[in-house]
Design an enzyme around this catalytic site. Structure first.
Site, PDB file in Angstrom:
ATOM      1  N   PHE A 108       7.525  33.930 -19.236  1.00 51.46           N
ATOM      2  CA  PHE A 108       7.662  32.636 -18.550  1.00 51.46           C
ATOM      3  C   PHE A 108       7.984  32.881 -17.081  1.00 51.46           C
ATOM      4  CE2 PHE A 108       9.286  32.366 -22.916  1.00 51.46           C
ATOM      5  CZ  PHE A 108       8.436  31.434 -23.479  1.00 51.46           C
ATOM      6  N   ASP A 166       2.762  34.052 -18.140  1.00 51.46           N
ATOM      7  CA  ASP A 166       2.992  32.614 -18.042  1.00 51.46           C
ATOM      8  C   ASP A 166       1.724  31.896 -18.478  1.00 51.46           C
ATOM      9  OD1 ASP A 166       5.356  30.892 -16.540  1.00 51.46           O
ATOM     10  OD2 ASP A 166       3.445  29.822 -16.586  1.00 51.46           O
ATOM     11  N   SER A 167       1.893  30.674 -18.976  1.00 52.95           N
ATOM     12  CA  SER A 167       0.737  29.908 -19.443  1.00 52.95           C
ATOM     13  C   SER A 167       0.083  29.091 -18.330  1.00 52.95           C
ATOM     14  CB  SER A 167       1.153  28.963 -20.575  1.00 52.95           C
ATOM     15  OG  SER A 167       2.144  28.051 -20.124  1.00 52.95           O
ATOM     16  N   ASN A 216       0.417  32.088 -23.531  1.00 59.47           N
ATOM     17  CA  ASN A 216       1.621  31.505 -24.104  1.00 59.47           C
ATOM     18  C   ASN A 216       2.493  32.646 -24.603  1.00 59.47           C
ATOM     19  OD1 ASN A 216       3.434  30.533 -26.194  1.00 59.47           O
ATOM     20  ND2 ASN A 216       2.340  28.598 -26.105  1.00 59.47           N
ATOM     21  N   ALA A 217       3.679  32.787 -24.042  1.00 62.38           N
ATOM     22  CA  ALA A 217       4.524  33.941 -24.353  1.00 62.38           C
ATOM     23  C   ALA A 217       4.835  34.038 -25.841  1.00 62.38           C
ATOM     24  CB  ALA A 217       5.815  33.884 -23.537  1.00 62.38           C
ATOM     25  N   ASP A 243      12.806  33.614 -20.130  1.00 62.89           N
ATOM     26  CA  ASP A 243      13.332  32.473 -19.378  1.00 62.89           C
ATOM     27  C   ASP A 243      12.457  31.257 -19.660  1.00 62.89           C
ATOM     28  OD1 ASP A 243      14.671  30.846 -17.599  1.00 62.89           O
ATOM     29  OD2 ASP A 243      13.688  31.670 -15.815  1.00 62.89           O
ATOM     30  N   CYS A 296      17.720  26.835 -20.030  1.00 58.23           N
ATOM     31  CA  CYS A 296      17.972  25.845 -18.983  1.00 58.23           C
ATOM     32  C   CYS A 296      18.236  24.460 -19.572  1.00 58.23           C
ATOM     33  CB  CYS A 296      16.818  25.784 -17.991  1.00 58.23           C
ATOM     34  SG  CYS A 296      15.226  25.358 -18.724  1.00 58.23           S
TER      35      CYS A 296
END
Length: 392
Positions: free
Chosen positions: A225, A246-247, A273-274, A294, A334
């Site tokens: 990400f 990252d996507s 997509n991770a 993240d 987050c």
């Protein structure tokens, strides 16, 4: 003072405000009086005693956001003084960058207002009906304070829909260049204030980028990400190679440009997509000496915390299976609904499931320019754990 519209709240809400929180929910409002969307109103308890001045919202579950414990006008001068105090605080805590959060809503006693500074430009978010209605006061106060080249409103955030406000991006003053070069921790970065992630780049991890890089001691790193490349760019000079996933194609393009601007040639960017990409790395017997996860907020509400916890466990489990013995895992969340204690529990469960034993090297949160108000736990949203796999 008698001209102020009064909104009466119940005892529960009055006690919540007296305990230092700034929000009153719809279920705790007894009488809205003649309040109109975006008014600043006098908040009174069941006995009519004044509790302060708040912005009123007609549609959100958060009906009142307290701005002052006094009954006073919320005008340009009021906003200017709060912004001035916020700037003085940033002058004390911000280092090695010209891009930082100038106003952090409740953390600066200006709920509903976010202001990010990028060199000589500002990006603002007006998150409730009150701040949206006073946008001209906000612009005038900020212009007086820092004389920006331009101010853009990044009002394209979902929370505005709860306020019955349009999701939009527009220039409020001056001009905003398509790309703006900023400095961060010795790196040159390009920020897109109009179309980039968040308000341009991720500012809240700025100090964590440096902290994590201190634990990189050569070897291979994986940044999941990655966004516009924050962790990857900071790790590149301390690792033999970095793989950044990252996507978002646009975010990765920004990351590539940032890597080129800083002559960092050892980062490989992957659009994927991770969650789906990591099992392939495990199957291919790929391993790394440092792995960063993240992800975006998996939990948007209290009701979804347990489901989110399963997501955090899964991504950390997959990351740990890629980690070399003695390696470093950086696990972030987050979502303010996911507490640090809960995140620690989730990572511990993931470690047990794959037979690893972790020790905590550091427990961090958002950068100092995103201040946490002790009595408003929602202001503490970012958690960043730095852990090491013990060889045993």
């Amino acid at each position: 003072m008698s001209t102020f519209i009064a909104v009466r709240v119940n005892r529960k809400a009055a006690e919540r405000l007296e305990d230092g929180h700034l929000w009153v929910f719809a279920s705790d409002v007894v009488d809205r009086g003649a309040a109109e969307p975006g008014d600043f109103v006098k908040v009174v308890d069941p006995k009519g005693r004044a509790l302060g001045t708040a912005h009123y919202s007609s549609t959100s579950q958060i009906v009142l956001r307290l701005l002052s414990r006094r009954v006073e006008p919320i005008d340009e001068e009021f906003i200017f003084k709060r912004c001035e105090a916020a700037l003085r605080f940033r002058e004390q805590v911000v280092r090695d960058t010209n891009a930082y959060r100038l106003i952090h809503a409740e953390g600066d006693l200006l709920p509903g207002l976010i202001v990010d500074r990028y060199a000589d430009c500002l990006a603002v978010q007006l998150l409730d009906q009150g701040m949206d209605r006073q946008s001209s006061d906000v612009v005038n106060a900020l212009t007086r304070l820092v004389s920006p080249r331009g101010i853009v409103a990044r009002n394209d955030v979902a929370v505005r829909a709860k306020e019955n406000l349009p999701l939009e991006t527009k220039i409020l003053a001056g001009e905003i260049p398509p790309r703006l070069e900023i400095a961060m921790n010795g790196l040159r970065l390009s920020a897109d204030l109009v179309g980039g992630q968040k308000t341009g780049v991720f500012l809240d991890q700025r100090e964590n980028y440096v902290a994590v890089a201190q634990y990189a001691a050569g070897g291979r790193a994986l940044d999941c990400f990655t966004g516009s490349g924050g962790f990857a760019l900071h790790l590149a000079s301390r690792c033999s190679s970095v793989e950044a996933v990252d996507s978002s194609a646009s975010a990765l393009e920004s990351a590539r440009q940032n890597a080129a601007a800083n002559n960092l040639a050892n980062i490989e960017f992957r659009e994927a997509n991770a969650l789906q990409y990591l099992p392939g790395l495990v199957a291919a017997y790929r391993t790394f000496d440092l792995v960063v996860v993240d992800p975006p907020a998996f939990s948007k509400s209290r009701e979804s915390v347990e489901q989110a916890a399963r997501g955090y466990k899964e991504i950390n489990l997959r990351a740990l299976r890629l980690l070399n013995p003695g390696g470093i895992l950086v696990s972030c969340s987050c979502s303010h609904h996911m507490t640090e204690a809960h995140l620690l529990e989730v990572v511990a469960q993931a470690a047990l499931d794959c037979g690893k034993r972790l020790r905590i090297l550091d427990r961090r949160t958002q950068a100092h320019d995103h201040p946490i108000l002790l009595t408003v736990p929602e202001t503490h949203y970012l958690k960043c754990l730095i852990l090491q796999d013990l060889i045993w």
